[in-house]
Design a protein around this motif. Sequence first.
Motif: not given
Length: 596
Positions: A514-525, A383-397
């Motif tokens: 994994p508890y930091d969705a925003a940080m994981m979103g940036e790592a995805l980027l 679930l946490d990685r799905f949230q990271a994806l969400d964070a990526l899309f909302s910050q970097h559409p």
Amino acid sequence: MTGPVTVGGSDIFHSLSVIWMLAGVSLLLSLVAVAVSVRRLRRRRPARIVPMREAIAEPRNVMRESQKNGHSADAALIHWSPQMLRSVLADELPDAQVIVVSNREPYIHNLSPEGVELVVPASGLVSALEPITRACAGTWIAYGGGTADRLTVDENDRIAVPPDNPSYTLRRVWLSEEEHQGYYLGFANEGLWPLCHIAFTRPLFRASDWETYEAVNRKFADTVVAEARNERPIVLVQDYHFALLPRMIRERLPEAIVITFWHIPWPNSEVFSICPWREKILDGLLGSSIIGFHTRFHCSNFVESVDRFLESRIEREDSAISYGGETSLVHAYPISIAWPPDLLAKLPPVEECRARVRRRFGLADDVKLCVGVERLDYTKGILDRFQALDALFSQHPEWIGKLVFLQIAAPSRGSLPAYRALHDECEALADELNQRYGKDGYRPVEMVAQHHTQAEVYEIYRAADICMVTSLHDGMNLVAKEFVAARDDEQGVLLLSTFAGASKELLEALIVNPYDAAMMGEALLQALTMPGQEQTERMRRMREVVRDNDVYRWAGSMLLDAARLRKRGDLDRVTGGDIPPQANVISMFARRVSAL
Ligand code: F6P
């Protein structure tokens, strides 16, 4: 009478020259001594990893080389391979029978409409132990849980495996519904599993489960005794399903060497104290000659728990615990995979894997593919990685429409409420993200909750641009190592949880919380935009680490330690135990070069 002491000029000169001469000689002697020491030191420096071809051609050379250096074979200096493992067994533990005990069996036979179907379960334990048992031609005792398991064994409940090239014996143990419920689903997976993982799922302890757990451990002890060809087997007990088994084996086969490996984390003593049967679990485990964990951190937690709850003597320096007149060693042996993985040779080149996976999931060429592969378990941070994806899309559409996340989730422990709830939550969140970000046939999340064969999984690893391993807590996590092993093209980026044991070895991964969705979103980027050259550098280094620390080293290190214990035990018997047992163990392990 002696004449007066004259201190004339020539006498002074003579005395000075004697002093200078003596000083010169002593300087010369010192220089010679230093030179000799340096040479000795140079000669002693044995840090050479023996090249593969040399070691395979004459594995015993390596053993002799390291024995010449004043200690018996040293795990850290050996190039490990199946041949080397066999050689260690033959040389260091002659005639020893290797018996593996685990709950999960390496080959499951199920009834299907087409007849009997063979399944290799999604289990890190199985992928690690299988090549080892093959190399040792041992006996593997496990619960026979397949619907066709009884149809495929002989009259002694044995079957030779692997089916295409039989090299060891699988001995199946049958459990009733009640036994399976109380021991496996109940005590092991609703009690110990959440207790040992910090994933904030409450452990459930029921007295009836505990009783069944004890009874099933006894049933496996009976099977070990029945399968043992003599009094002195090497028994490799696997995991949290069998905390009581080591003591039960020790009582009936006192000369056996019992090595217990705990594949999941061990919590701190405060958390461990929750378990109503904590003393009995510790007592059971201390029936082992050696207790292994993936990391030193989990070793320390275990030692702390023993220190707090049992009357024992702890030798922290050597990680040895004396309890009830016996000594157990507690060591870190980081588990790994076979290198190179066998099936890599059977797979097509990366480009073809990419094309096949993209076709199967209908992905456009310009879409990046990020994958997650595991059992559907609440410790894995799905679930946490799905949230990271969400964070990526909302910050970097700008990445919407350009990235697809493929989650392979093997069904697991599906009759337990916590696992059913997780399955529903994952499906719900995937649907929500697909609705929010999907358009014109584009779906950002594909969740496939099905069992996949190892070959299918490796094909997916080879097709991926990114692999996410975001466990909330994990002993090691072999998916991380498998992904690295699958990428002989030296491309692909690994995002790895800091709470997985693998993060202590794979330092070139992008390490995430994994508890930091925003940080994981940036790592995805960062992963999506990482230049090919940087990917190569990181991947190359990680591949070296997995290559040099493969599963044969994991098993070999334990077997060498077992051999030392056996030799010392035999010596004690001859000398009548003149040397205090504690001193024996400590001096023996003082020189141990850790595999870490
Ligand atoms: O990670 C712990 C563990 O027991 C592994 O050793 C094994 O790979 C996995 O869980 C499988 O779980 P199960 O056998 O319950 O499906």
